[in-house]
Design a protein around this motif. Structure first.
Motif, PDB file in Angstrom:
ATOM      1  N   VAL A   1      10.668   4.850  28.985  1.00  0.00           N
ATOM      2  CA  VAL A   1      11.864   4.216  28.442  1.00  0.00           C
ATOM      3  C   VAL A   1      13.096   4.755  29.159  1.00  0.00           C
ATOM      4  CG1 VAL A   1      13.296   3.967  26.391  1.00  0.00           C
ATOM      5  CG2 VAL A   1      10.803   3.850  26.194  1.00  0.00           C
ATOM      6  N   GLN A   2      13.949   3.859  29.589  1.00  0.00           N
ATOM      7  CA  GLN A   2      15.231   4.249  30.176  1.00  0.00           C
ATOM      8  C   GLN A   2      16.341   3.479  29.498  1.00  0.00           C
ATOM      9  OE1 GLN A   2      14.774   3.748  34.481  1.00  0.00           O
ATOM     10  NE2 GLN A   2      14.556   5.967  34.653  1.00  0.00           N
ATOM     11  N   LEU A   3      17.433   4.155  29.229  1.00  0.00           N
ATOM     12  CA  LEU A   3      18.600   3.560  28.591  1.00  0.00           C
ATOM     13  C   LEU A   3      19.807   3.770  29.502  1.00  0.00           C
ATOM     14  CD1 LEU A   3      18.023   4.997  24.990  1.00  0.00           C
ATOM     15  CD2 LEU A   3      17.291   2.783  25.879  1.00  0.00           C
ATOM     16  N   VAL A   4      20.533   2.697  29.764  1.00  0.00           N
ATOM     17  CA  VAL A   4      21.691   2.788  30.651  1.00  0.00           C
ATOM     18  C   VAL A   4      22.883   2.135  29.967  1.00  0.00           C
ATOM     19  CG1 VAL A   4      22.653   2.214  32.893  1.00  0.00           C
ATOM     20  CG2 VAL A   4      20.201   2.734  32.684  1.00  0.00           C
ATOM     21  N   GLU A   5      23.910   2.950  29.689  1.00  0.00           N
ATOM     22  CA  GLU A   5      25.110   2.444  29.031  1.00  0.00           C
ATOM     23  C   GLU A   5      26.133   1.966  30.053  1.00  0.00           C
ATOM     24  OE1 GLU A   5      23.907   6.247  26.653  1.00  0.00           O
ATOM     25  OE2 GLU A   5      23.998   5.574  28.741  1.00  0.00           O
ATOM     26  N   SER A   6      26.979   1.057  29.596  1.00  0.00           N
ATOM     27  CA  SER A   6      28.107   0.588  30.400  1.00  0.00           C
ATOM     28  C   SER A   6      29.167   0.045  29.459  1.00  0.00           C
ATOM     29  CB  SER A   6      27.663  -0.477  31.400  1.00  0.00           C
ATOM     30  OG  SER A   6      27.145  -1.609  30.717  1.00  0.00           O
ATOM     31  N   GLY A   7      30.336  -0.251  30.017  1.00  0.00           N
ATOM     32  CA  GLY A   7      31.377  -0.906  29.240  1.00  0.00           C
ATOM     33  C   GLY A   7      32.496  -0.005  28.752  1.00  0.00           C
ATOM     34  N   GLY A   8      32.384   1.294  28.986  1.00  0.00           N
ATOM     35  CA  GLY A   8      33.456   2.182  28.573  1.00  0.00           C
ATOM     36  C   GLY A   8      34.702   1.977  29.418  1.00  0.00           C
ATOM     37  N   GLY A   9      35.782   2.645  29.016  1.00  0.00           N
ATOM     38  CA  GLY A   9      37.019   2.520  29.772  1.00  0.00           C
ATOM     39  C   GLY A   9      38.164   3.187  29.043  1.00  0.00           C
TER      40      GLY A   9
ATOM     41  N   GLN B   1      44.521   1.362  25.180  1.00  0.00           N
ATOM     42  CA  GLN B   1      45.546   1.856  24.260  1.00  0.00           C
ATOM     43  C   GLN B   1      45.057   1.709  22.825  1.00  0.00           C
ATOM     44  OE1 GLN B   1      49.246  -0.158  25.243  1.00  0.00           O
ATOM     45  NE2 GLN B   1      49.791   1.546  26.598  1.00  0.00           N
ATOM     46  N   ALA B   2      45.651   2.474  21.938  1.00  0.00           N
ATOM     47  CA  ALA B   2      45.305   2.392  20.525  1.00  0.00           C
ATOM     48  C   ALA B   2      45.444   0.944  20.045  1.00  0.00           C
ATOM     49  CB  ALA B   2      46.207   3.308  19.708  1.00  0.00           C
ATOM     50  N   GLY B   3      44.482   0.523  19.256  1.00  0.00           N
ATOM     51  CA  GLY B   3      44.454  -0.850  18.777  1.00  0.00           C
ATOM     52  C   GLY B   3      43.627  -1.776  19.641  1.00  0.00           C
ATOM     53  N   GLY B   4      43.228  -1.302  20.814  1.00  0.00           N
ATOM     54  CA  GLY B   4      42.462  -2.135  21.730  1.00  0.00           C
ATOM     55  C   GLY B   4      40.992  -2.212  21.369  1.00  0.00           C
ATOM     56  N   SER B   5      40.254  -2.960  22.200  1.00  0.00           N
ATOM     57  CA  SER B   5      38.832  -3.208  21.953  1.00  0.00           C
ATOM     58  C   SER B   5      38.036  -3.027  23.232  1.00  0.00           C
ATOM     59  CB  SER B   5      38.622  -4.640  21.444  1.00  0.00           C
ATOM     60  OG  SER B   5      39.279  -4.854  20.219  1.00  0.00           O
ATOM     61  N   LEU B   6      36.771  -2.714  23.056  1.00  0.00           N
ATOM     62  CA  LEU B   6      35.814  -2.644  24.153  1.00  0.00           C
ATOM     63  C   LEU B   6      34.463  -3.119  23.625  1.00  0.00           C
ATOM     64  CD1 LEU B   6      36.571   0.911  25.643  1.00  0.00           C
ATOM     65  CD2 LEU B   6      37.004  -1.262  26.792  1.00  0.00           C
ATOM     66  N   ARG B   7      33.599  -3.555  24.533  1.00  0.00           N
ATOM     67  CA  ARG B   7      32.212  -3.814  24.159  1.00  0.00           C
ATOM     68  C   ARG B   7      31.321  -2.949  25.039  1.00  0.00           C
ATOM     69  NH1 ARG B   7      28.287  -9.145  23.967  1.00  0.00           N
ATOM     70  NH2 ARG B   7      28.308  -8.893  26.256  1.00  0.00           N
ATOM     71  N   LEU B   8      30.631  -2.042  24.402  1.00  0.00           N
ATOM     72  CA  LEU B   8      29.703  -1.165  25.093  1.00  0.00           C
ATOM     73  C   LEU B   8      28.323  -1.810  25.111  1.00  0.00           C
ATOM     74  CD1 LEU B   8      30.705   2.274  23.511  1.00  0.00           C
ATOM     75  CD2 LEU B   8      31.809   0.981  25.345  1.00  0.00           C
ATOM     76  N   SER B   9      27.612  -1.629  26.208  1.00  0.00           N
ATOM     77  CA  SER B   9      26.261  -2.171  26.347  1.00  0.00           C
ATOM     78  C   SER B   9      25.290  -1.050  26.686  1.00  0.00           C
ATOM     79  CB  SER B   9      26.212  -3.226  27.463  1.00  0.00           C
ATOM     80  OG  SER B   9      27.060  -4.309  27.183  1.00  0.00           O
ATOM     81  N   CYS B  10      24.059  -1.229  26.257  1.00  0.00           N
ATOM     82  CA  CYS B  10      22.998  -0.281  26.571  1.00  0.00           C
ATOM     83  C   CYS B  10      21.772  -1.100  26.969  1.00  0.00           C
ATOM     84  CB  CYS B  10      22.692   0.598  25.374  1.00  0.00           C
ATOM     85  SG  CYS B  10      21.241   1.659  25.581  1.00  0.00           S
ATOM     86  N   ALA B  11      21.456  -1.091  28.259  1.00  0.00           N
ATOM     87  CA  ALA B  11      20.301  -1.825  28.761  1.00  0.00           C
ATOM     88  C   ALA B  11      19.074  -0.941  28.682  1.00  0.00           C
ATOM     89  CB  ALA B  11      20.544  -2.266  30.200  1.00  0.00           C
TER      90      ALA B  11
ATOM     91  N   TYR C   1      24.316  -3.439  21.875  1.00  0.00           N
ATOM     92  CA  TYR C   1      25.766  -3.535  22.052  1.00  0.00           C
ATOM     93  C   TYR C   1      26.481  -2.748  20.962  1.00  0.00           C
ATOM     94  CZ  TYR C   1      24.489  -7.566  24.925  1.00  0.00           C
ATOM     95  OH  TYR C   1      23.931  -8.373  25.883  1.00  0.00           O
ATOM     96  N   LEU C   2      27.701  -2.348  21.289  1.00  0.00           N
ATOM     97  CA  LEU C   2      28.606  -1.800  20.278  1.00  0.00           C
ATOM     98  C   LEU C   2      29.979  -2.397  20.546  1.00  0.00           C
ATOM     99  CD1 LEU C   2      28.765   0.161  17.841  1.00  0.00           C
ATOM    100  CD2 LEU C   2      29.726   1.845  19.443  1.00  0.00           C
ATOM    101  N   GLN C   3      30.409  -3.279  19.678  1.00  0.00           N
ATOM    102  CA  GLN C   3      31.761  -3.823  19.743  1.00  0.00           C
ATOM    103  C   GLN C   3      32.679  -2.859  19.011  1.00  0.00           C
ATOM    104  OE1 GLN C   3      32.885  -6.693  21.309  1.00  0.00           O
ATOM    105  NE2 GLN C   3      34.939  -5.985  20.759  1.00  0.00           N
ATOM    106  N   VAL C   4      33.664  -2.347  19.718  1.00  0.00           N
ATOM    107  CA  VAL C   4      34.576  -1.377  19.119  1.00  0.00           C
ATOM    108  C   VAL C   4      35.974  -1.971  19.110  1.00  0.00           C
ATOM    109  CG1 VAL C   4      33.145   0.589  19.738  1.00  0.00           C
ATOM    110  CG2 VAL C   4      34.872  -0.147  21.330  1.00  0.00           C
TER     111      VAL C   4
END
Length: 125
Positions: free
Chosen positions: A2-10, A13-23, A79-82
């Motif tokens: 099993v391998q897990l690879v995250e992406s989507g960070g960055g 500013q406060a109040g913003g959004s990101l979507r993190l992914s883990c393949a 996914y993690l929608q933040v």
């Protein structure tokens, strides 16, 4: 293997959004728990959101109403929608997996067998 690879960070500013992914690769298990954890400098790794193979989810109190965990089984991706990010959300975010369980064993990092390398989320005020 099993391998897990995250992406989507960055950096946002406060109040913003990101979507993190883990393949996930090498992942053909029918019962599991997957989760997102985070670790800020000088702090312990903490669990923020979990999802099991039935799609049941749970969230740490600090992120309820702001973070959403989901999975696309066809793509083997977690996914993690933040949303509504705060400076205190700044951390390295990791995805993790525990196999052969029909439920999530909680937020203790030691309960999880597989980890990704992490993706950094930085929130400025």
């Amino acid at each position: 293997q099993v391998q897990l690879v995250e992406s989507g960070g960055g950096s946002v500013q406060a109040g913003g959004s990101l979507r993190l992914s883990c393949a996930a690769s090498g992942f053909t298990y029918s019962s599991y728990c997957m989760g997102w954890f985070r670790q800020a400098p000088g702090k312990e790794r903490e669990g923020v959101a979990l999802i099991d193979s039935d799609g049941s989810t749970s969230y740490a109190d600090s992120v309820k109403g702001r973070f959403t965990i989901s999975q696309d089984n066809a793509k083997n991706t977690l996914y993690l929608q933040v949303n509504s990010l705060k400076p205190e959300d700044t951390a390295m975010y990791y995805c993790a997996a525990r196999l052969w369980v029909g439920y999530c064993p909680g937020y203790r990092a030691v309960e999880y067998d597989y980890w990704g390398q992490g993706t950094q989320v930085t929130v400025s005020s």
